[in-house]
Design a protein around this motif. Structure first.
Motif, PDB file in Angstrom:
ATOM      1  N   ALA A  50       8.833   1.085  -9.319  1.00  0.00           N
ATOM      2  CA  ALA A  50       9.859   2.070  -9.146  1.00  0.00           C
ATOM      3  C   ALA A  50      11.330   1.492  -9.707  1.00  0.00           C
ATOM      4  O   ALA A  50      12.180   2.213  -9.846  1.00  0.00           O
ATOM      5  CB  ALA A  50       9.980   2.478  -7.748  1.00  0.00           C
ATOM      6  N   SER A  51      11.497   0.106  -9.736  1.00  0.00           N
ATOM      7  CA  SER A  51      12.520  -0.363  -9.855  1.00  0.00           C
ATOM      8  C   SER A  51      12.799  -0.667 -11.490  1.00  0.00           C
ATOM      9  O   SER A  51      13.719  -1.088 -12.026  1.00  0.00           O
ATOM     10  CB  SER A  51      12.910  -1.668  -9.195  1.00  0.00           C
ATOM     11  OG  SER A  51      12.026  -2.842  -9.748  1.00  0.00           O
ATOM     12  N   GLY A  52      11.745  -0.269 -11.990  1.00  0.00           N
ATOM     13  CA  GLY A  52      11.589  -0.517 -13.574  1.00  0.00           C
ATOM     14  C   GLY A  52      11.123  -1.860 -13.952  1.00  0.00           C
ATOM     15  O   GLY A  52      11.021  -2.139 -15.316  1.00  0.00           O
ATOM     16  N   GLN A  53      10.481  -2.777 -12.929  1.00  0.00           N
ATOM     17  CA  GLN A  53      10.001  -4.016 -13.290  1.00  0.00           C
ATOM     18  C   GLN A  53       8.379  -3.962 -14.065  1.00  0.00           C
ATOM     19  O   GLN A  53       8.030  -3.119 -13.219  1.00  0.00           O
ATOM     20  CB  GLN A  53       9.972  -4.894 -12.003  1.00  0.00           C
ATOM     21  CG  GLN A  53       9.193  -6.273 -12.155  1.00  0.00           C
ATOM     22  CD  GLN A  53      10.109  -7.181 -12.990  1.00  0.00           C
ATOM     23  OE1 GLN A  53      11.023  -7.508 -12.537  1.00  0.00           O
ATOM     24  NE2 GLN A  53       9.598  -7.841 -14.093  1.00  0.00           N
ATOM     25  N   ALA A  94       1.084  -1.139  -0.134  1.00  0.00           N
ATOM     26  CA  ALA A  94       0.148   0.035  -0.145  1.00  0.00           C
ATOM     27  C   ALA A  94       0.945   1.277  -0.051  1.00  0.00           C
ATOM     28  O   ALA A  94       2.127   1.041   0.718  1.00  0.00           O
ATOM     29  CB  ALA A  94      -0.968   0.078   1.372  1.00  0.00           C
ATOM     30  N   GLY A  95       0.562   2.376  -0.907  1.00  0.00           N
ATOM     31  CA  GLY A  95       1.449   3.545  -0.871  1.00  0.00           C
ATOM     32  C   GLY A  95       2.088   3.351  -2.108  1.00  0.00           C
ATOM     33  O   GLY A  95       2.797   4.619  -2.373  1.00  0.00           O
ATOM     34  N   GLU A  96       2.590   2.292  -2.594  1.00  0.00           N
ATOM     35  CA  GLU A  96       3.335   2.316  -3.914  1.00  0.00           C
ATOM     36  C   GLU A  96       2.837   3.135  -5.060  1.00  0.00           C
ATOM     37  O   GLU A  96       1.833   2.903  -5.099  1.00  0.00           O
ATOM     38  CB  GLU A  96       3.903   0.740  -4.339  1.00  0.00           C
ATOM     39  CG  GLU A  96       5.060   0.316  -3.456  1.00  0.00           C
ATOM     40  CD  GLU A  96       5.547  -0.955  -4.015  1.00  0.00           C
ATOM     41  OE1 GLU A  96       6.120  -0.961  -5.117  1.00  0.00           O
ATOM     42  OE2 GLU A  96       5.150  -2.071  -3.367  1.00  0.00           O
ATOM     43  N   LEU A  97       3.630   3.558  -5.797  1.00  0.00           N
ATOM     44  CA  LEU A  97       3.234   4.388  -7.243  1.00  0.00           C
ATOM     45  C   LEU A  97       3.960   3.672  -8.153  1.00  0.00           C
ATOM     46  O   LEU A  97       4.948   3.437  -8.241  1.00  0.00           O
ATOM     47  CB  LEU A  97       3.698   5.937  -6.969  1.00  0.00           C
ATOM     48  CG  LEU A  97       3.173   6.896  -5.901  1.00  0.00           C
ATOM     49  CD1 LEU A  97       3.921   8.144  -6.059  1.00  0.00           C
ATOM     50  CD2 LEU A  97       1.627   6.873  -6.071  1.00  0.00           C
ATOM     51  N   LEU A  98       2.923   3.561  -9.145  1.00  0.00           N
ATOM     52  CA  LEU A  98       3.568   2.582 -10.479  1.00  0.00           C
ATOM     53  C   LEU A  98       3.062   3.574 -11.393  1.00  0.00           C
ATOM     54  O   LEU A  98       2.161   4.068 -11.738  1.00  0.00           O
ATOM     55  CB  LEU A  98       2.500   1.361 -10.520  1.00  0.00           C
ATOM     56  CG  LEU A  98       2.503   0.428  -9.282  1.00  0.00           C
ATOM     57  CD1 LEU A  98       1.505  -0.764  -9.473  1.00  0.00           C
ATOM     58  CD2 LEU A  98       3.932  -0.054  -8.898  1.00  0.00           C
ATOM     59  N   ASP A  99       3.688   3.237 -12.544  1.00  0.00           N
ATOM     60  CA  ASP A  99       3.746   3.916 -13.704  1.00  0.00           C
ATOM     61  C   ASP A  99       2.716   2.993 -14.697  1.00  0.00           C
ATOM     62  O   ASP A  99       2.829   1.685 -14.839  1.00  0.00           O
ATOM     63  CB  ASP A  99       4.863   4.023 -15.029  1.00  0.00           C
ATOM     64  CG  ASP A  99       5.919   5.079 -14.198  1.00  0.00           C
ATOM     65  OD1 ASP A  99       5.446   5.903 -13.594  1.00  0.00           O
ATOM     66  OD2 ASP A  99       7.262   4.687 -14.320  1.00  0.00           O
ATOM     67  N   LEU A 100       1.549   3.511 -15.361  1.00  0.00           N
ATOM     68  CA  LEU A 100       0.740   2.740 -16.083  1.00  0.00           C
ATOM     69  C   LEU A 100       1.350   2.700 -17.366  1.00  0.00           C
ATOM     70  O   LEU A 100       1.441   3.457 -18.326  1.00  0.00           O
ATOM     71  CB  LEU A 100      -0.833   3.404 -16.215  1.00  0.00           C
ATOM     72  CG  LEU A 100      -1.683   2.777 -17.059  1.00  0.00           C
ATOM     73  CD1 LEU A 100      -1.956   1.427 -16.435  1.00  0.00           C
ATOM     74  CD2 LEU A 100      -3.005   3.654 -17.374  1.00  0.00           C
ATOM     75  N   VAL A 101       1.284   1.067 -18.022  1.00  0.00           N
ATOM     76  CA  VAL A 101       2.073   1.035 -19.409  1.00  0.00           C
ATOM     77  C   VAL A 101       0.932   0.697 -20.127  1.00  0.00           C
ATOM     78  O   VAL A 101       0.753   1.592 -21.475  1.00  0.00           O
ATOM     79  CB  VAL A 101       2.900  -0.204 -19.026  1.00  0.00           C
ATOM     80  CG1 VAL A 101       3.387  -0.463 -20.611  1.00  0.00           C
ATOM     81  CG2 VAL A 101       4.166   0.075 -18.242  1.00  0.00           C
ATOM     82  N   SER A 102      -0.215  -0.173 -19.786  1.00  0.00           N
ATOM     83  CA  SER A 102      -1.373  -0.078 -20.859  1.00  0.00           C
ATOM     84  C   SER A 102      -2.451  -0.895 -19.825  1.00  0.00           C
ATOM     85  O   SER A 102      -2.283  -1.468 -18.893  1.00  0.00           O
ATOM     86  CB  SER A 102      -1.053  -1.098 -21.810  1.00  0.00           C
ATOM     87  OG  SER A 102      -0.552  -2.498 -21.387  1.00  0.00           O
ATOM     88  N   VAL A 103      -3.837  -0.769 -20.215  1.00  0.00           N
ATOM     89  CA  VAL A 103      -4.793  -1.209 -19.896  1.00  0.00           C
ATOM     90  C   VAL A 103      -5.203  -2.559 -20.685  1.00  0.00           C
ATOM     91  O   VAL A 103      -5.568  -2.440 -21.751  1.00  0.00           O
ATOM     92  CB  VAL A 103      -6.069  -0.454 -19.783  1.00  0.00           C
ATOM     93  CG1 VAL A 103      -7.258  -1.150 -19.238  1.00  0.00           C
ATOM     94  CG2 VAL A 103      -5.695   0.871 -19.186  1.00  0.00           C
ATOM     95  N   THR A 145      13.064  -3.838 -20.329  1.00  0.00           N
ATOM     96  CA  THR A 145      12.033  -3.186 -19.968  1.00  0.00           C
ATOM     97  C   THR A 145      11.366  -2.279 -20.269  1.00  0.00           C
ATOM     98  O   THR A 145      10.342  -1.800 -20.027  1.00  0.00           O
ATOM     99  CB  THR A 145      12.143  -2.442 -18.210  1.00  0.00           C
ATOM    100  OG1 THR A 145      13.220  -1.360 -18.413  1.00  0.00           O
ATOM    101  CG2 THR A 145      12.794  -3.543 -17.398  1.00  0.00           C
ATOM    102  N   GLU A 146      11.917  -2.008 -21.452  1.00  0.00           N
ATOM    103  CA  GLU A 146      11.297  -0.677 -22.413  1.00  0.00           C
ATOM    104  C   GLU A 146      10.056  -1.464 -23.357  1.00  0.00           C
ATOM    105  O   GLU A 146      10.153  -2.634 -23.662  1.00  0.00           O
ATOM    106  CB  GLU A 146      12.319  -0.267 -23.288  1.00  0.00           C
ATOM    107  CG  GLU A 146      13.306   0.814 -22.806  1.00  0.00           C
ATOM    108  CD  GLU A 146      12.581   1.841 -22.367  1.00  0.00           C
ATOM    109  OE1 GLU A 146      11.903   2.701 -23.043  1.00  0.00           O
ATOM    110  OE2 GLU A 146      12.794   2.289 -21.314  1.00  0.00           O
TER     111      GLU A 146
END
Length: 406
Positions: A77-80, A57-66, A359-360
């Motif tokens: 945050a680590s790029g995974q 809880a509290g982690e922030l993630l980048d949305l890649v796709s739905v 990871t790209e």
């Protein structure tokens, strides 16, 4: 894919006369996926997917796709990169304000306007030496910028008035394509009974999940008498039994009757016939009057050899990886191989330093012609289907991997 800044945050409404232009910080907002309750972070968009770890809880993630109504593809945050439930019990969208440094400097007094035209109202004159944040290159003549007090407007992109390190300021601007929808090719198979969907062509390979009776699939290749290489409706590439007890398909593979060199030349010849056909993102797979990158590649293979590839660049990349004949060095590729690229990040080599290419996200695909050339299409402005040189270009910097389709 060139990421546009989503919103600019005004810290306060301050009159120009009461505070120096450089006194306030530059900032913008970005959208993030926030974890609100601990949840599994998985390798596939399914509860059968391997758990990478538990997100806190509290982690922030980048949305890649739905992916669909149930799953999001995200980057931690680590790029995974992995998958998480889209349920509001576990995650929600939020915005985070990001402080940033200015990336432009005014070199001579110039108008700061409300729109990208000399007919638009002048907000004020920029002063020589004033720092700005370039947000986007609106066209060949104008930048959209933010000044130090948070005001957004437009300024001439001429080097007489501004210098900038903004990636889009390069003389050759290559727009990264938006992320394509998955499963654009029509399915050609149906699961007749629940059956294992595996990571490899063997019962010893790990099970991705069980396919449900009635589920639609795209058969890409027949590996041997016992296994099909398929794509499911979520874009996942895997393997399923060829037994008629489990699957019904209209798939045929005439291209396997050709030698690889002959097949490659037939694909290239087919693709060359489309030189100059206009670019359109999300082009119809049934209309040959326009193409986006993956549509062009898919049509070239259909015309040349009858091979049916997945309909989007990411799935095409996953399929090529599943064949197992890939290379991260484009000089090792053969004519007719596919080339996969990440989004455009700038024209200088330093813009790509330190990037973990594993990871790209794939945002572009083309057909390697040999002799350091790629046949592809990537923007309206570029003139549609064309040939470009790889060595020393943005394409070399953006290259992720390439390989054969069978």
């Amino acid at each position: 894919m060139k990421k546009q800044l989503l919103a600019i945050v005004l810290g306060a409404a301050v009159a120009f006369s009461s505070i120096p232009y450089q006194a306030l910080a530059f900032s913008y907002e970005v959208s993030k996926v926030k974890v609100v309750s601990s949840v599994s972070f998985r390798t596939q968009p399914s509860t059968s997917g391997e758990r990478i770890r538990y997100l806190k809880a509290g982690e922030l993630l980048d949305l890649v796709s739905v992916c669909n109504s149930y799953w999001l593809q995200v980057k931690d945050a680590s790029g995974q990169v992995g998958y998480v439930s889209s349920s509001s019990t576990y995650v929600r969208m939020t915005t985070v304000q990001v402080d940033t440094e200015p990336n432009g400097e005014i070199t001579a007094s110039v108008s700061f306007r409300t729109g990208p035209s000399t007919n638009d109202a002048r907000i004020r004159y920029f002063q020589e030496g004033e720092k700005v944040l370039v947000l986007e290159r609106t066209n060949d003549y104008w930048y959209k910028v933010q000044d130090a007090s948070g005001v957004e407007g437009y300024v001439s992109s001429s080097s007489l008035y501004i210098t900038t390190t903004f990636a889009g300021a390069a003389e050759e601007v290559i727009e990264a394509e938006p992320v394509e929808a998955l499963f654009q090719s029509e399915p050609n198979a149906t699961a007749l009974a629940s059956v294992s969907f595996r990571s490899g062509p063997s019962t010893d390979s790990s099970r991705i999940r069980y396919l449900a009776k009635g589920e639609k699939l795209l058969v890409l290749n027949k590996v041997n008498s016992y296994w099909y290489n398929v794509q499911d409706q979520y874009g996942v590439i895997g393997y399923v039994s060829t037994s008629s007890q489990y699957i019904s398909t209209t798939f045929v593979e005439p291209y396997k009757l050709l030698s690889p060199s002959v097949a490659a030349q037939q694909v290239i010849d087919a693709g060359m016939k489309y030189i100059g056909v206009p670019y359109e993102f999300g082009s119809s797979r049934y209309d040959l009057s326009t193409f986006d990158c993956s549509d062009f590649v898919r049509q070239s293979f259909l015309d040349g050899t009858g091979q049916l590839l997945p309909g989007d660049s990411r799935s095409q990349g996953a399929y090529v990886k599943s064949i197992g004949k890939t290379s991260g060095d484009w000089r090792q590729l053969k004519a007719g191989d596919l080339m996969f690229f990440m989004s455009y990040k700038g024209s200088s080599a330093s813009s790509y330093e330190g990037i973990d290419k594993s990871t790209e996200t794939i945002t572009h695909v083309g057909i390697y012609l040999g002799d350091g050339r790629v046949l592809h299409t990537y923007s309206v402005e570029s003139g549609g289907v064309r040939i470009d040189t790889v060595a020393g270009s943005q394409w070399e910097k953006r290259f992720l991997f390439g390989g054969s389709t069978y």
